[in-house]
Design an enzyme around this catalytic site. Structure first.
Site, PDB file in Angstrom:
ATOM      1  N   ASP A   4     -49.272 -85.783  33.314  1.00  0.00           N
ATOM      2  CA  ASP A   4     -48.486 -85.084  34.337  1.00  0.00           C
ATOM      3  C   ASP A   4     -49.306 -84.158  35.216  1.00  0.00           C
ATOM      4  O   ASP A   4     -48.781 -83.252  35.820  1.00  0.00           O
ATOM      5  CB  ASP A   4     -47.358 -84.296  33.655  1.00  0.00           C
ATOM      6  CG  ASP A   4     -47.906 -83.266  32.667  1.00  0.00           C
ATOM      7  OD1 ASP A   4     -49.093 -83.349  32.323  1.00  0.00           O
ATOM      8  OD2 ASP A   4     -47.141 -82.394  32.249  1.00  0.00           O
ATOM      9  N   GLU A   5     -50.598 -84.371  35.277  1.00  0.00           N
ATOM     10  CA  GLU A   5     -51.445 -83.405  35.968  1.00  0.00           C
ATOM     11  C   GLU A   5     -52.669 -84.113  36.542  1.00  0.00           C
ATOM     12  O   GLU A   5     -53.247 -84.968  35.869  1.00  0.00           O
ATOM     13  CB  GLU A   5     -51.914 -82.396  34.909  1.00  0.00           C
ATOM     14  CG  GLU A   5     -52.203 -81.039  35.389  1.00  0.00           C
ATOM     15  CD  GLU A   5     -52.739 -80.188  34.244  1.00  0.00           C
ATOM     16  OE1 GLU A   5     -53.602 -79.365  34.508  1.00  0.00           O
ATOM     17  OE2 GLU A   5     -52.302 -80.380  33.085  1.00  0.00           O
TER      18      GLU A   5
END
Lengths: 395, 376
Positions: free
Chosen positions: A107-108
């Site tokens: 998610d990054e």
């Protein structure tokens, strides 16, 4: 001579990713505290929705504790496959703007858009477009930070969460960082914070006021590094696709394992997973490493180099079992077991070996592995298992 | 009384040089980085060992007082190398200090007592068999390049296999090496009576030992060799080397050689393909050195590419009219094999993209090289 363009780096961080995905898939959860995390009694929180965070629930908090803090929260198990699916779609959106995408996790990611600006607009515009596209195409929100370095971009993205966009114009990094608490900098943990507090340093700006000599005396090597960080100096490049160095899986057991036979079963399950992952990525490894954590948290690793690189779970298992025999497993309670394969080489392009793999038996086993892989990918993991593992399922 | 002697600088330097490789550098046992120097009637005897290999040589010297000492091998070598004196004078003082005089320069070098030095392995002189050193050197030269690097492969491939064969009164010595991806075999008829060599057990000599043996062979025309239970011994007039044999078996190389189907092959000019291959190697990826071979209609097209640099391609005329083949090889393996051969024309027996390729040449009797292709 032309001075090079100042770097423009975007750090993108999905907001409460796992929890947001759960809410996306089940809109009745919207507005309620949602906690995603391990199902066994020892599990920890993997993600908490912003509503849940109000109760003090954070990632890595034991689930049991979270239940105490907020009994009315919705507790959900981790659905990794679904998060991976969405992550791939999100990363694909990032990739439309620059090839320089460095994912840090599902998610990054960091994006270096310095060179994209001539074609696609300023970094600020790109960040805004990405945020819009992610929302439109997935229904999820992402926070972004735009700056001239990874360090500052990451701090910026976190500043206005959720659904925020923080821009640090080139040249104003110091100014931006100065009022922020010192703990925002990488490398500043509880201990360093305490040391610095005694010197009267609370904010990043305070740090720059200290004479470098004192900083070096108190913090050693970290000192000059922190001063650079405080100035927003961080020259690390955005590195797309880090090549996998190893393939491994580990399992923390719901209750500590005593029985060696039971541990071997778990080992076989791990080997099956590692073998399958290696084959899926077309990789073979030469080094097998077994990791073991006993009840008292002492951790040991044991490794062995194989005569030839392998992706075969049977080979992994036999090697792993030999390594297991060198440990105290069976006489000392085992809390965690892990197995990894490293010294990886690409299976397809590899140099063929004179002596090893072409024995009939090994050829058969390779065919078998591929057949099992095909069945698993069609009917799901667990559709076909070694007999030894079926016994565990029943227990 | 303690050791005092004079020695010719050049003799001393070459003696010290020959021992440098086996003096311990890792520093597990401090005294192993020293040399043992002992007086003989009109010579000094120097010994070095890393516990795997022991070398001892005898140098003419003028002994003024008998005794023994151990001195740091590297420092001693360096100071003798830097000296331009014709004669070097060494005198052992109290507490194992050595005073070394080279013309106007004086050194004081800290030594250690000789009685702490490990004993040199014993061997039975009666077992020694004389061999032509050129024969032995050739056997080593043609196999040592394909020995596995330590840690790269199975332990038993990090040495060279030595075998003997006697048929109809003809004696042959054979050496075989392999790193798991390629194999080199060299056999040579020798005139000596190697029937006396005790070789019942698998004789596996580590690469480093073989390198030292090779150096011994360069020193004189005849060497004496024997194999004992756990060691190989090689002796010249002035030196002796004892090498601990490796424990283990060598893979069944005969089987690999037998399965090569010799029906399909192509012939090529050795120098031409070697130089072409060196050019291709400039553009290979470091890890595998993959060079692509495309063989059809009396033509061999070699090509290589590297993601970071670019690509290279070359076309060579060869004798080949069989079905077209497309396969990959590690270019380095080819160059290393062709380099040790001497034939103008070599034959490469190739059957398929995944079967071993055998290389032989008319003027390279006894030599076989086998290289496994790589998947491309």
């Amino acid at each position: 001579m032309q001075t090079p363009l100042p770097r423009r780096i975007i750090h993108l961080d999905m907001d409460a990713f796992y929890a947001s995905v759960e809410i996306l898939d089940n809109p009745t959860l919207r507005g309620r505290p949602v906690v995603v995390g391990g199902s066994c009694q020892r599990g920890v929180v993997s993600a908490a929705s912003y509503e849940a965070r109000k109760y003090g629930i954070r990632s890595a908090l034991p689930i049991a504790m979270a239940r105490k803090l907020c009994p009315q929260a919705v507790f959900l198990p981790v659905r990794m496959a679904r998060y991976q699916e969405l992550s791939q779609r999100i990363m694909a959106i990032f990739a439309r703007f620059t090839p320089l995408v460095e994912p840090l996790s599902l998610d990054e990611a960091f994006l270096d858009v310095t060179a994209s600006q001539t074609l696609l607009g300023t970094a600020e515009e790109i960040a805004a477009r990405i945020r819009m596209l992610v929302r439109e195409e997935t229904g999820l929100t992402v926070s972004a930070g735009v700056a001239s370095s990874k360090l500052v971009a990451k701090i910026a993205s976190d500043l206005d969460k959720p659904d925020g966009l923080t821009i640090v114009p080139a040249g104003s990094e110091e100014e931006f960082l100065a009022p922020l608490p010192i703990a925002r900098l990488w490398g500043v943990g509880a201990a360093t914070r305490k040391t610095l507090a005694l010197l009267g340093v609370k904010t990043i700006g305070d740090l720059k006021k200290l004479p470098p000599r004192i900083l070096a005396a108190k913090l050693g090597k970290l000192g000059p590094l922190l001063v650079d960080s405080a100035r927003g100096i961080d020259l690390r490049p955005v590195e797309p696709e880090r090549e996998a160095k190893s393939i491994g899986n580990e399992e923390t057991f719901a209750t500590d394992l005593f029985d060696l036979r039971r541990i071997e079963q778990e080992l076989l399950a791990l080997c099956t997973r590692v073998g399958r992952r290696a084959r899926r990525h077309g990789l073979r490894g030469r080094t097998v490493t077994l990791k073991l954590k006993y009840r008292d948290f002492t951790q040991i690793t044991r490794s062995r180099t194989l005569p030839a690189a392998s992706d075969d779970e049977q080979t992994l298992y036999t090697t792993g079992r030999d390594l297991l025999a060198k440990t105290e497993a069976g006489s000392r309670p085992v809390r965690l077991l892990g197995l990894s394969l490293s010294s990886l080489e690409t299976a397809e392009r590899g140099q063929l070996s004179l002596f090893s793999p072409t024995t009939k038996k090994e050829k058969c086993r390779r065919h078998l592995s591929h057949a099992i892989d095909a069945i698993s990918s069609r009917f799901g993991e667990g559709a076909i298992l070694p007999g030894k593992l079926l016994a565990t399922e029943k227990e | 009384m303690s050791l005092i002697f004079n020695i010719s600088r050049d003799d001393f330097l070459s003696g010290l040089a020959s021992l440098q490789n086996v003096t311990g550098k890792k520093g597990t046992i401090a005294i192993l980085s020293n040399l043992l120097i002992e007086s003989q009637s009109d010579a000094i005897r120097m010994t070095a060992t890393d516990l795997e290999i022991g070398i001892r040589n005898t140098l003419p010297a003028e002994i003024l007082s008998e005794g023994a000492i151990t001195l740091p091998a590297k420092k001693l070598f360096e100071l003798v190398r830097e000296s331009d004196a014709a004669m070097i004078h060494i005198e052992i003082l109290e507490n194992n200090w050595a005073k070394i005089t080279c013309d106007s320069t004086d050194y004081k070098l800290a030594g250690m007592p000789s009685d702490e030095y490990p004993a040199f392995p014993e061997y039975d002189e009666k077992n020694l068999v004389s061999l032509n050193s050129d024969d032995l050197k050739e056997l080593i030269d043609k196999t040592i390049f394909s020995v596995a690097q330590e840690g790269e492969s199975q332990f038993n491939l990090t040495g060279i296999l030595v075998e003997k064969e006697s048929t109809e009164g003809r004696n042959k010595l054979r050496m075989v090496s392999s790193d798991g991806h390629r194999l080199s075999l060299m056999e040579k008829e020798v005139e000596s009576d190697i029937g006396l060599l005790k070789m019942e057990k698998t004789i596996l000599i580590p690469r480093k030992g073989m390198q030292e043996i090779k150096k011994f062979c360069e020193a004189g025309s005849v060497v004496q060799l024997c194999f004992e239970e756990k060691q190989a011994v090689l002796k010249t007039e002035q030196s002796v080397i004892v090498i601990r044999l490796m424990n283990g078996d060598f893979p069944d190389y005969r089987n690999i050689i037998q399965v090569v189907n010799k029906a399909k092959y192509f012939e090529l000019n050795r120098m031409k393909i070697m130089t072409s291959m060196k050019r291709m190697n400039l553009f290979t990826e470091d890890r595998y050195n993959a060079v692509q071979f495309e063989i059809a209609n009396n033509k061999l097209i070699l090509s290589s590419q590297s993601m970071d640099i670019g690509s290279a391609k070359d076309e060579l005329a060869i004798a080949y009219e069989d079905a077209p083949l497309k396969l990959g090889f590690n270019g380095k393996y080819f160059v290393e094999t062709l380099q040790v051969m001497s034939s103008d024309t070599v034959k490469a027996y190739i059957n398929s993209e995944e079967s071993p390729c055998m290389i032989q040449g008319e003027e390279d009797p006894g030599f076989i090289s086998i290289i496994m292709p790589m998947k491309i």
